[in-house]
Enzyme design. Structure first.
Site, PDB file in Angstrom:
ATOM      1  N   ASP A 228       0.749  -1.220   0.035  1.00 28.64           N
ATOM      2  CA  ASP A 228       0.023  -0.023  -0.009  1.00 28.64           C
ATOM      3  C   ASP A 228       0.852   1.282   0.000  1.00 28.64           C
ATOM      4  O   ASP A 228       0.677   2.090   0.765  1.00 28.64           O
ATOM      5  CB  ASP A 228      -0.935  -0.218   1.190  1.00 28.64           C
ATOM      6  CG  ASP A 228      -2.143   0.962   1.125  1.00 28.64           C
ATOM      7  OD1 ASP A 228      -2.225   1.380  -0.105  1.00 28.64           O
ATOM      8  OD2 ASP A 228      -2.723   1.394   2.043  1.00 28.64           O
ATOM      9  N   LEU A 229       1.751   1.184  -0.792  1.00 27.81           N
ATOM     10  CA  LEU A 229       2.591   2.483  -1.074  1.00 27.81           C
ATOM     11  C   LEU A 229       2.086   3.754  -2.038  1.00 27.81           C
ATOM     12  O   LEU A 229       2.256   3.883  -3.055  1.00 27.81           O
ATOM     13  CB  LEU A 229       4.053   2.116  -1.686  1.00 27.81           C
ATOM     14  CG  LEU A 229       5.023   1.276  -0.741  1.00 27.81           C
ATOM     15  CD1 LEU A 229       6.160   0.774  -1.485  1.00 27.81           C
ATOM     16  CD2 LEU A 229       5.364   2.025   0.659  1.00 27.81           C
TER      17      LEU A 229
END
Length: 375
Positions: A228-229
């Site tokens: 979830d960057l």
């Protein structure tokens, strides 16, 4: 983002500021001088400032009180692994938060409370507050896109090669809706889009994903993904005084709740997708992120061939799950639909331009870095 195995209804914590303040005192033995709620997808976060904290590291007088939703709080091994991973990365030089221990010397605690929560239990942690500006708030340039791509590869590589913990097996999350391998699971939530052109595009992405990506998974290199960057989970600060051509460095990596076993190519695809969100020239973004990633981990031919569909798949996940969750939690709709504001436009444009043309832009941009290095 949601850390549940599917999109079933969970209980988001609903602690008031007074209750959260008392929680910090009771569990961590710290006195709060200032507290403010922070936006979140399905957990509850507070930024807290501590008064007279003699046991804290130099300058560490601000923390994030993280209260995990009721569903994920039933998986303490998973939360423990995520927190230990953050601690490991910090020792490896990555700018990740670390927990302040409870009065009992633990990294987390199970509590009850919050309005209307009945007998629900929530895992509570107090994490160091990381300074910086979310990438979503800056005008990204090629330099920071390259650095973020490099970070994505370096982070996964460190976790996959060096992180060892007894509960690491908890990251094998077979039906976890946010794992990129699970794009086909969107079939059961697509109703939330209604009947329109958006739904037709997502249906096409899902079918292509089933046909062209799923059979190739075994040929991809496996690893642990942060997962979830996105442009709100990466913090930066400016490392130059130039206002015209600012140079940025990553100062914080947030939210490890989507960690799972996946593949290196998943991480670069997810990162490309989220870096496209706020960009005025979204289709050009992928090449710069890819160049940074490949400076650490060059992709194989099979991985490169899947990249377009993986990016499209992540757009589809984000847009469908947000629409589904917003139906359940209309009071949090504004936050849930952040990505949708520009996400639909970018996904539609990708599909209109087509895989061949988009890949040509990405791969030629990345190739140019090999000869000249990062801009």
């Amino acid at each position: 983002m949601s850390s549940g195995n599917d999109c079933q209804k969970f209980t988001k914590p609903a602690f008031g500021e007074k209750e959260a303040t008392e929680l910090v005192d009771r569990v961590f033995g710290l006195k709060v001088s200032w507290i403010r709620p922070l936006p979140s997808y399905d957990d509850q976060n507070f930024r807290v400032r501590i008064s007279g904290n003699k046991g804290a590291p130099e300058g560490a007088d601000e923390y994030v009180l993280k209260i995990t939703n009721s569903e994920d709080s039933q998986e303490p091994d998973l939360i423990e692994t995520q927190t230990q991973a953050m601690m490991f990365l910090s020792t490896e030089g990555f700018p990740s938060a670390t927990p302040y221990l409870t009065k009992d010397g633990n990294i987390m605690c199970l509590v009850s409370g919050g309005t209307g929560s009945g007998n629900k239990k929530y895992i509570v942690r107090l994490l160091t507050y990381l300074q910086g500006i979310p990438v979503a708030k800056i005008a990204t340039n090629t330099q920071i896109l390259y650095e973020i791509g490099k970070l994505a590869a370096s982070l996964d590589k460190a976790l996959s090669e060096k992180f060892h913990h007894p509960s690491v097996k908890s990251l094998h999350r077979g039906q976890f809706i946010w794992n990129l391998a699970n794009v086909p699971l969107l079939d059961q939530y697509i109703y939330a889009l209604g009947q329109n052109k958006h739904r037709k595009v997502v249906e096409q992405v899902i079918q292509q994903f089933k046909k062209k990506v799923i059979p190739k998974l075994s040929s991809f290199r496996a690893c642990i993904n942060h997962g979830d960057l996105n442009d709100h989970n990466i913090l930066v600060d400016s490392s130059s005084a130039s206002l015209e051509t600012p140079q940025y460095r990553v100062s914080g990596i947030l939210d490890f709740s989507d960690m799972s076993y996946g593949y290196y190519v998943f991480e670069v695809a997810i990162t490309i997708m989220y870096m496209m969100i706020e960009s005025p020239d979204p289709l050009s973004v992928g090449g710069h992120v890819l160049a940074g990633f490949e400076s650490v981990l060059p992709l194989t031919e099979e991985e490169r061939a899947a990249l377009f569909l993986l990016v499209s798949g992540r757009f589809s996940q984000s847009l469908v799950i947000a629409a589904h969750t917003a139906l359940q939690y209309p009071e949090n709709k504004e936050y849930l639909m952040i990505t949708a504001k520009t996400g639909w436009k970018h996904l539609m444009e990708m599909c209109e331009v087509g895989q061949e043309a988009v890949e040509k832009t990405w791969f030629e941009t990345a190739k140019a870095y090999v000869h000249r290095g990062p801009a």
